[in-house]
Design a protein around this motif. Sequence first.
Motif, PDB file in Angstrom:
ATOM      1  N   GLU A   1       0.342  -2.095  -4.812  1.00 43.50           N
ATOM      2  CA  GLU A   1      -0.715  -1.095  -4.612  1.00 43.50           C
ATOM      3  C   GLU A   1      -1.971  -1.520  -5.370  1.00 43.50           C
ATOM      4  O   GLU A   1      -1.920  -1.875  -6.538  1.00 43.50           O
ATOM      5  CB  GLU A   1      -0.218   0.281  -5.093  1.00 43.50           C
ATOM      6  CG  GLU A   1      -1.260   1.381  -5.083  1.00 43.50           C
ATOM      7  CD  GLU A   1      -1.913   1.619  -3.722  1.00 43.50           C
ATOM      8  OE1 GLU A   1      -1.212   1.944  -2.762  1.00 43.50           O
ATOM      9  OE2 GLU A   1      -3.160   1.444  -3.638  1.00 43.50           O
TER      10      GLU A   1
ATOM     11  N   ASN B   1       2.006   0.773   5.614  1.00 44.62           N
ATOM     12  CA  ASN B   1       0.984   1.544   6.323  1.00 44.62           C
ATOM     13  C   ASN B   1      -0.309   1.273   5.571  1.00 44.62           C
ATOM     14  O   ASN B   1      -0.612   1.921   4.579  1.00 44.62           O
ATOM     15  CB  ASN B   1       1.346   3.035   6.302  1.00 44.62           C
ATOM     16  CG  ASN B   1       0.221   3.901   6.848  1.00 44.62           C
ATOM     17  OD1 ASN B   1      -0.574   3.455   7.681  1.00 44.62           O
ATOM     18  ND2 ASN B   1       0.136   5.132   6.373  1.00 44.62           N
TER      19      ASN B   1
ATOM     20  N   ASP C   1      -3.808  -6.731  -5.345  1.00 41.02           N
ATOM     21  CA  ASP C   1      -4.348  -6.729  -3.985  1.00 41.02           C
ATOM     22  C   ASP C   1      -3.407  -7.589  -3.129  1.00 41.02           C
ATOM     23  O   ASP C   1      -3.180  -8.766  -3.438  1.00 41.02           O
ATOM     24  CB  ASP C   1      -5.767  -7.348  -4.024  1.00 41.02           C
ATOM     25  CG  ASP C   1      -6.443  -7.320  -2.670  1.00 41.02           C
ATOM     26  OD1 ASP C   1      -5.730  -7.322  -1.650  1.00 41.02           O
ATOM     27  OD2 ASP C   1      -7.680  -7.304  -2.650  1.00 41.02           O
TER      28      ASP C   1
ATOM     29  N   GLY D   1       0.802  -1.228   0.000  1.00 41.71           N
ATOM     30  CA  GLY D   1       0.000   0.000   0.000  1.00 41.71           C
ATOM     31  C   GLY D   1       0.830   1.270   0.000  1.00 41.71           C
ATOM     32  O   GLY D   1       0.715   2.075   0.912  1.00 41.71           O
TER      33      GLY D   1
HETATM   34  N1  SAM Z   1       1.609   4.207   2.428  1.00 40.89           N
HETATM   35  C1  SAM Z   1       0.884   5.437   2.168  1.00 40.89           C
HETATM   36  C2  SAM Z   1       1.169   6.438   3.254  1.00 40.89           C
HETATM   37  O1  SAM Z   1       1.664   6.022   4.306  1.00 40.89           O
HETATM   38  O2  SAM Z   1       0.894   7.620   3.064  1.00 40.89           O
HETATM   39  C3  SAM Z   1      -0.596   5.194   2.007  1.00 40.89           C
HETATM   40  C4  SAM Z   1      -1.305   4.678   3.219  1.00 40.89           C
HETATM   41  S1  SAM Z   1      -3.049   4.428   3.032  1.00 40.89           S
HETATM   42  C5  SAM Z   1      -3.487   4.206   4.728  1.00 40.89           C
HETATM   43  C6  SAM Z   1      -3.177   2.718   2.504  1.00 40.89           C
HETATM   44  C7  SAM Z   1      -2.741   2.404   1.099  1.00 40.89           C
HETATM   45  O3  SAM Z   1      -2.925   1.010   0.904  1.00 40.89           O
HETATM   46  C8  SAM Z   1      -3.552   3.094   0.011  1.00 40.89           C
HETATM   47  O4  SAM Z   1      -2.685   3.535  -0.980  1.00 40.89           O
HETATM   48  C9  SAM Z   1      -4.471   1.990  -0.505  1.00 40.89           C
HETATM   49  O5  SAM Z   1      -4.853   2.180  -1.856  1.00 40.89           O
HETATM   50  C10 SAM Z   1      -3.582   0.780  -0.332  1.00 40.89           C
HETATM   51  N2  SAM Z   1      -4.324  -0.487  -0.204  1.00 40.89           N
HETATM   52  C11 SAM Z   1      -5.494  -0.677   0.447  1.00 40.89           C
HETATM   53  N3  SAM Z   1      -5.864  -1.953   0.387  1.00 40.89           N
HETATM   54  C12 SAM Z   1      -4.897  -2.607  -0.306  1.00 40.89           C
HETATM   55  C13 SAM Z   1      -4.717  -3.953  -0.709  1.00 40.89           C
HETATM   56  N4  SAM Z   1      -5.606  -4.893  -0.378  1.00 40.89           N
HETATM   57  N5  SAM Z   1      -3.628  -4.282  -1.419  1.00 40.89           N
HETATM   58  C14 SAM Z   1      -2.721  -3.321  -1.743  1.00 40.89           C
HETATM   59  N6  SAM Z   1      -2.841  -2.020  -1.397  1.00 40.89           N
HETATM   60  C15 SAM Z   1      -3.915  -1.660  -0.688  1.00 40.89           C
END
Ligand code: SAM
Length: 345
Positions: free
Chosen positions: A85, A141, A111, A63
Motif C-alpha cells: 500500500e 483493486n 509503491d 492497494g
Molecule cells: N483495495 C481497496 C478496496 O477495494 O476497497 C482499495 C481500492 S482503491 C481503488 C486503490 C488503492 O490502491 C488505494 O488504497 C491506494 O492508496 C492504493 N494505491 C494506489 N496507487 C498505488 C501504488 N502505486 N502502489 C500501491 N498502492 C497504491
Amino acid sequence: MAATQKLACFRLPPLPTIKEIIKLYNLRAEKQLSQNFLLDMRLTDKIVRQAGNLKDAHVCEVGPGPGGLTRSILKAGAVDLLVVEKDIRFIPGLQLLSEAAPGRMKIVHEDILTYRLEKGFPAHIAKTWEDAPPNLHVIGNLPFSVSTPLIIKWLEQISNRTGCFMFGRTRLTLTFQKEVAERLTASTGGRQRSRLSVMAQYLCTVKNCFTIPGYAFVPKPNVDVGVVHFTPLAQPQIQQPFKLVERIVKNAFQFRRKHCRRGLEMLFPESQRQELTEELLRSADVDPTLRPTEISISEFRALADAYSMLCKENQGLIDYDFREELKFRHQAKRQLGSNCRGASP
Ligand code: SAM
C-alpha cells in the motif's frame, strides 16, 4: 464436522466493519489518488473467488486500502498474504487486520510500480514454467492510472520470467476500467480489439470475469469496473522478445482504421520502406489490406518472426524510429529555410 472445522480456521475474529475502519481512522478517499473503496463483502468475496482456490496460498494484494478485499483473501484461506500500500494513512487499519490473522499477513508501505514483490515470497514455492501455476496469486483493486502501466510491466515480466514470475506462471486477478477489461479480452475482429488485446493474449489466457457497476464503490467512480483474470501460458504464442513484439503491434495499430500495411511500413526507413514492407508481408503471408483489428495472434507471430529475420539481415533496423527520422527532416527543412532567408538581399 470436518467442513465446519475447515471453515472455522479461516474465520476472522470480530472486527469493526470496513465502514467503521474508514470512520475510525478518518480515511477520506483521495480524489487525486483515484481511491474508490469496496465496502460490500459479497463483492470482495466474489472477486477473490475468481482467483481460484486460495487454501494455503501465498498472495500479494496490491492497494489494500481500508482492507475489504484483504479480509476476503484471508477468509478464503491464504496463509501468507503480503499487502503493498502506497498511502500511509491505511497502515494502522491494516495492522489491526494483521493482528486478527496472526502470522498470516505482512504489510509493506511501498509503491507497487517500483516494489520488487519477488522479495516477499520464499523460493521453495517456485514451480517450473511448464508445470501447473504455483500457489502464488496477485490480486488487486487498483486505480486505473496504475493498473494499466502495471499490467504492461507484468506482461513484460511474464515474457522474461522475472519479478513474481520467477516462481512460475503466477496468476493475476485485477480490476480495470470496464473498457480496458474489454480491450484485454477482445478477440480478432472485435470492436475493442487493440494493442493491449494482442500483448495480453499472446502471453496469457485472459478472462473477463464480471463487471462491477460504478455505484458499488465509495465514492462512486464515473465508470464501471471489470475484473480480469490472467494465467500465463506455458508456451507463449509468439516466441520473440517482448520489445520486438511490442514494436510490431504498436506500429500495426498506429492507423487503426486503415489497412495494416500503412502502420507496418513505418517500421522501415523511408529509403527502403516499400521494399521491406513488401518483404515483411510476403514472408509473413499476411494480407496487407487487413485492418489492424483483423490480424490474428498467429498472423502477429508470423509478422514478428519475419521482422526479426529482417532485423538480422539489416543492421540498425531494430533501432529505427520513424519519429526520429521525421524530426531530423523537419529540422533540416527549417535550417534550409533560415539559410535561404539569410542569403536573400
Ligand atoms: N483495495 C481497496 C478496496 O477495494 O476497497 C482499495 C481500492 S482503491 C481503488 C486503490 C488503492 O490502491 C488505494 O488504497 C491506494 O492508496 C492504493 N494505491 C494506489 N496507487 C498505488 C501504488 N502505486 N502502489 C500501491 N498502492 C497504491
